[in-house]
Scaffold this active site. Structure first.
Site, PDB file in Angstrom:
ATOM      1  N   GLY A  43      -3.632  -2.322  11.199  1.00  0.00           N
ATOM      2  CA  GLY A  43      -2.837  -3.471  11.426  1.00  0.00           C
ATOM      3  C   GLY A  43      -2.539  -4.369  10.074  1.00  0.00           C
ATOM      4  O   GLY A  43      -2.848  -3.927   9.050  1.00  0.00           O
ATOM      5  N   LEU A  45       0.155  -5.200   9.045  1.00  0.00           N
ATOM      6  CA  LEU A  45       0.938  -4.307   8.002  1.00  0.00           C
ATOM      7  C   LEU A  45       1.654  -5.099   6.925  1.00  0.00           C
ATOM      8  O   LEU A  45       1.941  -6.174   6.919  1.00  0.00           O
ATOM      9  CB  LEU A  45       1.971  -3.669   8.760  1.00  0.00           C
ATOM     10  CG  LEU A  45       1.591  -2.963  10.044  1.00  0.00           C
ATOM     11  CD1 LEU A  45       2.662  -1.820  10.980  1.00  0.00           C
ATOM     12  CD2 LEU A  45       0.279  -1.799   9.564  1.00  0.00           C
ATOM     13  N   GLY A  48       2.668  -1.804   1.377  1.00  0.00           N
ATOM     14  CA  GLY A  48       2.069  -0.585   1.263  1.00  0.00           C
ATOM     15  C   GLY A  48       1.878   0.534   2.279  1.00  0.00           C
ATOM     16  O   GLY A  48       2.247   1.547   2.356  1.00  0.00           O
ATOM     17  N   HIS A  49       1.893  -0.189   3.640  1.00  0.00           N
ATOM     18  CA  HIS A  49       1.726   0.638   4.738  1.00  0.00           C
ATOM     19  C   HIS A  49       3.019   1.167   4.968  1.00  0.00           C
ATOM     20  O   HIS A  49       3.291   2.423   5.476  1.00  0.00           O
ATOM     21  CB  HIS A  49       1.236  -0.148   6.056  1.00  0.00           C
ATOM     22  CG  HIS A  49      -0.138  -0.771   6.332  1.00  0.00           C
ATOM     23  ND1 HIS A  49      -0.282  -2.055   6.011  1.00  0.00           N
ATOM     24  CD2 HIS A  49      -1.087  -0.241   5.972  1.00  0.00           C
ATOM     25  CE1 HIS A  49      -1.538  -2.349   5.902  1.00  0.00           C
ATOM     26  NE2 HIS A  49      -2.191  -1.260   5.976  1.00  0.00           N
ATOM     27  N   LYS A 161      -5.149   3.414  -2.896  1.00  0.00           N
ATOM     28  CA  LYS A 161      -5.789   2.231  -3.204  1.00  0.00           C
ATOM     29  C   LYS A 161      -7.177   2.281  -2.776  1.00  0.00           C
ATOM     30  O   LYS A 161      -8.000   2.020  -3.491  1.00  0.00           O
ATOM     31  CB  LYS A 161      -5.209   1.158  -2.645  1.00  0.00           C
ATOM     32  CG  LYS A 161      -5.815  -0.167  -3.225  1.00  0.00           C
ATOM     33  CD  LYS A 161      -5.240  -1.587  -2.291  1.00  0.00           C
ATOM     34  CE  LYS A 161      -5.808  -1.499  -0.859  1.00  0.00           C
ATOM     35  NZ  LYS A 161      -7.229  -1.854  -1.244  1.00  0.00           N
ATOM     36  N   ASP A 162      -7.428   2.996  -1.705  1.00  0.00           N
ATOM     37  CA  ASP A 162      -8.717   3.390  -0.977  1.00  0.00           C
ATOM     38  C   ASP A 162      -9.303   4.897  -1.438  1.00  0.00           C
ATOM     39  O   ASP A 162      -9.155   5.619  -0.492  1.00  0.00           O
ATOM     40  CB  ASP A 162      -8.654   2.917   0.345  1.00  0.00           C
ATOM     41  CG  ASP A 162      -8.476   1.595   0.818  1.00  0.00           C
ATOM     42  OD1 ASP A 162      -9.236   1.021   0.573  1.00  0.00           O
ATOM     43  OD2 ASP A 162      -7.507   1.462   1.384  1.00  0.00           O
ATOM     44  N   LEU A 196      -1.552  -4.140  -3.275  1.00  0.00           N
ATOM     45  CA  LEU A 196      -1.249  -4.673  -1.977  1.00  0.00           C
ATOM     46  C   LEU A 196      -2.296  -4.382  -0.984  1.00  0.00           C
ATOM     47  O   LEU A 196      -3.188  -3.314  -1.020  1.00  0.00           O
ATOM     48  CB  LEU A 196      -0.167  -4.008  -1.178  1.00  0.00           C
ATOM     49  CG  LEU A 196       1.339  -4.581  -1.795  1.00  0.00           C
ATOM     50  CD1 LEU A 196       2.517  -3.636  -1.082  1.00  0.00           C
ATOM     51  CD2 LEU A 196       1.325  -5.988  -1.697  1.00  0.00           C
TER      52      LEU A 196
END
EC number: 6.3.2.1
Length: 312
Positions: A43, A45, A48-49, A161-162, A196
């Site tokens: 969530g 959001l 990026g999402h 990013k992760d 982000l």
């Protein structure tokens, strides 16, 4: 088609809370030849999402976005209670993006017997992020495994990013024979380079300005890549050291699989740091010893990326 009754409406967002119902709907969609794509989120959001959603929709798939703040991946002293929860706004963004299925479970529905069975991430889970967050990746992999089982997608989308998370998910899917493709989407950034993140909202104006040192250091390091891993690190450290508000946790060059950095070839430069009380992570691809990333020689168009997924 009876399993779709009330569970899916073309062109409309249907929100599911019950795992078993979502599984029936997804399998019914696949049974009539539809592709199903999963975008897992916690969530809060942001753009990026929505880029993950956009990439998923390029394939023509029915997109499922999950929204679940997973307690298993928060360690002692981390921000589970403070983590932003903006469900109404999130669902409105999904409607505007044309998402047709959302899965919004509770901890009780995801872990009805408690977290008694979990996924062990192996040695990589104890490195980089795992040093300061020793339980994080077991919790993350456990919820991702459950979401893959519940949503039963053909493909799932995660942000680069992760990067360590993405690498571990790919490892799990391979090692445990999950029948799903994992697609990594490049990091989306603000105009000033800041990656982000839902945690960016914790930063005040001065901290946010300081936080741009992370991306600046990564870019500087990437430009020094022809000199090898040590040149990359030395250049990036110099940028980070110039901003005292940034407290660096780690800065490392690794291989693309997060193994040891190559002497020559594609790698990854990763950083984690605190700005104030907010912990941020970022990474970029680096061409160690060459200054030229092989994968970036001819970036695929949106259409060719979609075609590649559908052909697999």
């Amino acid at each position: 088609m009876s399993d779709l009754q009330g569970g899916y409406k073309r062109g409309e967002l249907t929100v599911h809370h019950d795992p078993s119902v979502l599984t029936r709907v997804s399998k019914a969609l696949r049974g009539v030849g539809r592709q199903v794509a999963l975008v897992p989120t916690m969530g809060a959001l942001h753009t990026g999402h929505l880029e993950l959603v956009r990439q998923a929709k390029l394939t023509g798939a029915v997109v499922i976005v999950s929204i679940f703040v997973n307690p298993l991946q928060f360690g002692a002293g981390e921000d589970l209670d403070a983590y932003p929860r903006t469900l109404d706004a999130d669902l409105e963004l999904l409607r505007e993006a044309g998402v047709e299925l959302a899965f919004v479970p509770t901890a009780a529905t995801m872990y009805p017997a408690g977290p008694r069975t979990t996924i062990h991430p192996g040695p990589l889970g104890a490195e980089l992020e795992g040093v300061s967050r020793p339980t994080h990746f077991a919790g993350m992999l456990t919820v991702v495994a459950k979401l893959l089982q519940i949503a039963a997608p053909n493909v799932a989308y995660f942000g680069e990013k992760d990067y360590q998370q993405l690498t571990l998910i790919r490892q799990m899917v391979t090692d445990l024979n999950f029948d799903v493709r994992i697609f990594g989407v490049p990091t989306v950034r603000e105009h000033d380079g800041l990656a982000l993140s839902s945690r960016n909202r914790y930063l005040d104006e001065a901290q946010r300005s300081a936080a741009t040192a992370l991306s600046a250091a990564l870019i500087a390091g990437a430009h020094a890549a022809a000199g090898g891993a040590e040149a990359i690190l030395a250049t990036a450290r110099e940028v980070l050291a110039s901003v005292p508000e940034v407290e660096v946790d780690y800065l490392e060059v690794r291989g693309v699989d997060l193994g040891p950095a190559p002497e020559r070839g594609d790698g990854r430069l990763l950083v984690a740091a605190k700005v104030g009380t907010t912990r941020l992570i970022d990474n970029v691809g680096v061409a160690v010893g060459t200054g030229f990333l092989e994968r970036d020689a001819e970036p695929p168009s949106d259409a060719s990326a979609a075609d590649e997924l559908l052909s697999r």
